[in-house]
Design an enzyme around this catalytic site. Sequence first.
Site, PDB file in Angstrom:
ATOM      1  CG  HIS A  25      -8.585  -0.498  -4.164  1.00  0.00           C
ATOM      2  ND1 HIS A  25      -9.937  -0.093  -4.357  1.00  0.00           N
ATOM      3  CD2 HIS A  25      -7.625  -0.298  -3.878  1.00  0.00           C
ATOM      4  CE1 HIS A  25      -9.607   1.012  -2.971  1.00  0.00           C
ATOM      5  NE2 HIS A  25      -8.245   0.733  -3.063  1.00  0.00           N
TER       6      HIS A  25
ATOM      7  CG  ASP B 155      -2.493   0.882   1.506  1.00  0.00           C
ATOM      8  OD1 ASP B 155      -2.369   1.946  -0.190  1.00  0.00           O
ATOM      9  OD2 ASP B 155      -2.979   0.630   1.682  1.00  0.00           O
TER      10      ASP B 155
END
Length: 511
Positions: free
Chosen positions: A366, A223
């Site tokens: 996403h 991330d």
Amino acid sequence: MKVSYIAIVIGLAVQSALAVPKFQPRRTSILINPDAQPDLPSPQNARLAGVTPANAGLNLNDIQGDILIGMKKKKELFFFFSINDAATFKSKLSSDIKSLITNTNQLLSVSTQPITAVNIAFSQAGLTALGVSDNLGDAGFQSGQFADAAKLGDAGTTNWVSGFAGTKIHGVFLLASDTVDNVNNELASLQSILGSSISEIHRVAGAARPGNEEGHEHFGFMDGISQPAVQGFTQNVLNGQATVAPGELLVGETGDSLQSSRPSWTTGGSFLVFRQLQQMVPEFNKYVANHALSVPGLTAQENEDLFGARLIGRWKSGAPIDLAPLRDDTDLANDNTRNNNFTFNHPEVPGFVFASNQTNCPFSAHIRKTRPRADLGSENTGHHIMRAGIPYGPEVTDAETSAQQSSTDPALERGLAFVAYQSNIAQGFEFMQEAWVNNANFIFGKTTPPGVDPIIGRAAGSAAETPRDISGTDPLTPTKKFSLDVEFVVSRGGEYFFSPPISALSGVLSA
């Protein structure tokens, strides 16, 4: 004899005090720095980045440290509180508490980092409790996140933590360090200082995941790769890294669309969006395994991994599928000069039609939903946010893995303590969530609607049991739709806050 004994004791105490100074410089950072993520600037580079006339006045000593640092804390505690005695709280805020607040410059060097970094932010209800009547110019902040639950896609608020319901939370302390003990000790100190002037409403304890999973969220994906560069802070911008004006993150700074109407004391502050997002990891893994693709030339495991990667838009390593469409590439992932340098467009490929081709990356993925890049032509940086969240909760247990289902034990809840900073919630987090993530027709103009973001998307107002349609995840049949009948992420609620400049703590906020 007594005199000699006392002298020896005093001598040993002095020797001990000299041998172990009270204030020792740190030797280990409170921050992580995975290869895949953009590096923070050095203190010198951060100063150099802000010397141009356009960025003059960006005061890193007055900007709270968490805002520009991003997703790099080792341990972090979010302590949500209400104010019982405003007079006592304001007295402590202007003195004891202000002296503990960590600024941006302090976090950029290990030698200047405190044992535990402390930041503070207030909700609209909190500012009201402090007697602050100024309009900060943000409608979402004024109404609070509870009022926005439906349009954010939360299927009601039955899953919300009770503390987030309504507007009872007045503020939040953000405590970050490299050990849990450090964080807990600092919290105990704050509670001792403030005493009965506050009451605890809720807390969330986060930590970077262990070992090789450091920097990865609980589904297993790296991330924080796409964090923007900030003019006046970031000196060395990476290939593919979006550059934003400081005012797109910081209130009152250059680039803040409402700069002229902000109260002067808010300059250098930022609106903080907090969301407690529970991640259903065994369910996600089961769904990915059950929907493995059938791409020729790939093994069964590779086809399974590919399906998961196409839901996210990156492999677990962080390598973008737009550049590594069939197999993971860890060298690409760990090279932060390449792992963010793509636009989804491939004009070098003969016959590639950008408007319809999603062979490399689905329109619904996403990372494409949350940063469309070339899909919108020139990138609109006005919708960028600085993410500063951290995973919370334990690793998945063997029992959960065997059952392919998350435990109902509250102690085993896990997810992401989502934090986003911006100068305008409506143009930042809310726009991204409502106009892109939850919009089945975005990216616009496609013959087959892309569907909602498969990870965090849900059409506003839809019930929890309503299936979520997505398309494009099968590169062999891009128009094929999948109906998601399982929630991978469950909102446990949150709140909107304002993270003020440090100078305001002994000014307007404690007046």
